[in-house]
Scaffold this motif. Structure first.
Motif, PDB file in Angstrom:
ATOM      1  N   THR A  81     -43.154  95.697  59.570  1.00 52.94           N
ATOM      2  CA  THR A  81     -42.763  94.552  58.759  1.00 52.94           C
ATOM      3  C   THR A  81     -42.165  95.010  57.426  1.00 52.94           C
ATOM      4  O   THR A  81     -42.134  96.201  57.111  1.00 52.94           O
ATOM      5  N   GLU A  82     -41.718  94.051  56.626  1.00 53.07           N
ATOM      6  CA  GLU A  82     -41.190  94.375  55.298  1.00 53.07           C
ATOM      7  C   GLU A  82     -42.257  95.036  54.427  1.00 53.07           C
ATOM      8  O   GLU A  82     -41.947  95.901  53.602  1.00 53.07           O
ATOM      9  N   LYS A  83     -43.495  94.623  54.605  1.00 53.58           N
ATOM     10  CA  LYS A  83     -44.584  95.235  53.851  1.00 53.58           C
ATOM     11  C   LYS A  83     -44.699  96.720  54.177  1.00 53.58           C
ATOM     12  O   LYS A  83     -44.875  97.555  53.296  1.00 53.58           O
ATOM     13  N   SER A 216     -38.893  99.788  45.128  1.00 55.04           N
ATOM     14  CA  SER A 216     -37.963  99.029  45.968  1.00 55.04           C
ATOM     15  C   SER A 216     -36.530  99.530  45.854  1.00 55.04           C
ATOM     16  O   SER A 216     -35.685  99.197  46.689  1.00 55.04           O
TER      17      SER A 216
END
Length: 352
Positions: A81-83, A216
């Motif tokens: 997932t993005e996490k 990020s």
């Protein structure tokens, strides 16, 4: 399932009594007499690499040397997932900055002393918890890589290879190049650190401490082999065992077999906080094997009957141990003589 970082149980730390004082000369004689019969299996930990400039996890009081140490767990790193991607951004930025000091580290006198014991077959099998590859470097040019792999088991894997979740493998230097190409600003930052002789505080697995960083912005390149197979995949990890990840069955089985086939077990520079190493000690004790531990500070083995412990740095005694065990061969065999004259002593600075 709750996963925690392995550590020495608090009850063990609380009950640890002061170590018995022993002189280096007496320690040399005792360790040499233990090793002299041969067929010794050796288990090493982070303590053996400290003189090479690689920080140990724990200090003389058994506590973590890095108070901000917050490792990423296996399930976090491989989360699709993005996490999970955010965890990989954090991991690979920190590892990108921390890898080069580990890659450039050189074996120290402990590595070469143990290499001499392996070369002379006093220690036929060595099991290391370290992922730095320094035991391999100490035997490079003496044994072939295949021979080294036969006699050295990397229990927790290696930092020097990377693989994706579909099994494509690449050497770490190539992957570092991909990270540099994808992140020119961090490449420039790393070059700036190197130009000034600075480096972040680095853990034995190459992870570094960073403050106030926006992870990020770091780009994790996708696996190019997966792209050729019409698959996008950024799930890449070094070939080492993360907290929460199981050791492969073939590695676990071989570690047990190495203990079973030895006559005695020698533990060096390890607190045995990780169960993968502690269970090898327990297995040796169940088999009634003599066990000797050389380490500074508390260990998970301290309360166990049947474990003899000498509390001294391995670098202070192991060269002389080898000379005592091998006698005249230590000077007549040019390979052994060279090994006993080799090794850097560059422990990390406290302020790194």
């Amino acid at each position: 399932m709750r996963i925690s970082v392995p550590t020495i149980p608090a009850a063990v730390l609380a009950s640890t009594s002061p170590a018995k004082t022993i002189t280096p000369a007496a320690a040399v004689e005792r360790i040499a007499s233990f090793l002299a019969p041969g067929n010794v299996a050796t288990v090493t930990g982070a303590g053996v690499s400290v003189d090479s400039g690689i920080r140990a996890y724990r200090g003389s009081k058994g506590r973590y040397l890095n108070p901000n140490y917050k490792p990423i767990f296996y399930q976090e790193l491989v989360d699709s997932t993005e996490k999970g991607f955010a965890f990989r951004q954090r991991y690979w930025l920190r590892s990108y900055l921390g890898y080069k000091p580990v890659r450039n580290a050189l074996p120290n006198p402990t590595h070469y002393a143990l290499a001499a014991l392996q070369y002379t077959n006093v220690v036929p099998r060595l099991i290391t918890q370290n992922v730095d590859g320094l035991h391999h470097k100490a035997l490079a040019g003496v044994w072939t890589e295949a021979n080294i792999r036969e006699h050295i088991l990397e229990l927790h894997g290696t930092l020097h290879k990377v693989h994706c979740s579909h099994g494509h493998v690449v050497d770490r230097d190539t992957f570092q190049g991909r990270l540099s190409a994808a992140n020119p600003q961090w490449k420039a930052y790393l070059e700036g650190l190197e130009a000034t002789g600075q480096r972040p505080r680095t853990n034995p697995d190459g992870d570094v401490v960073l403050e106030d960083v926006d992870y990020s912005t770091f780009k994790v390149p996708e696996c190019p082999e997966c792209l050729l197979e019409d698959r996008r995949n950024s799930i890449l990890k070094p070939e080492l065992i993360f907290f929460g990840e199981s050791i492969r069955k073939e590695v676990r089985d071989r570690s047990y077999l190495d203990v079973e086939n030895c006559s005695r077990l020698f533990l060096v520079g390890t607190t045995l906080a990780t169960y993968s190493a502690f269970r090898l000690l327990k297995h040796a004790l169940e088999l009634k094997k003599p066990v000797l531990l050389l380490n500074v500070g508390p260990t998970r083995a301290d309360p166990l009957p049947g474990v003899e412990k000498i509390e001294l740095p391995s670098g202070a005694v192991l060269r002389d141990v080898v000379r005592t065990v091998l006698g005249s061969r230590a000077v007549q065999d040019t390979v052994v003589e060279r090994m006993l004259q080799s090794g850097v002593v560059r422990p990390p600075n406290d302020d790194e």
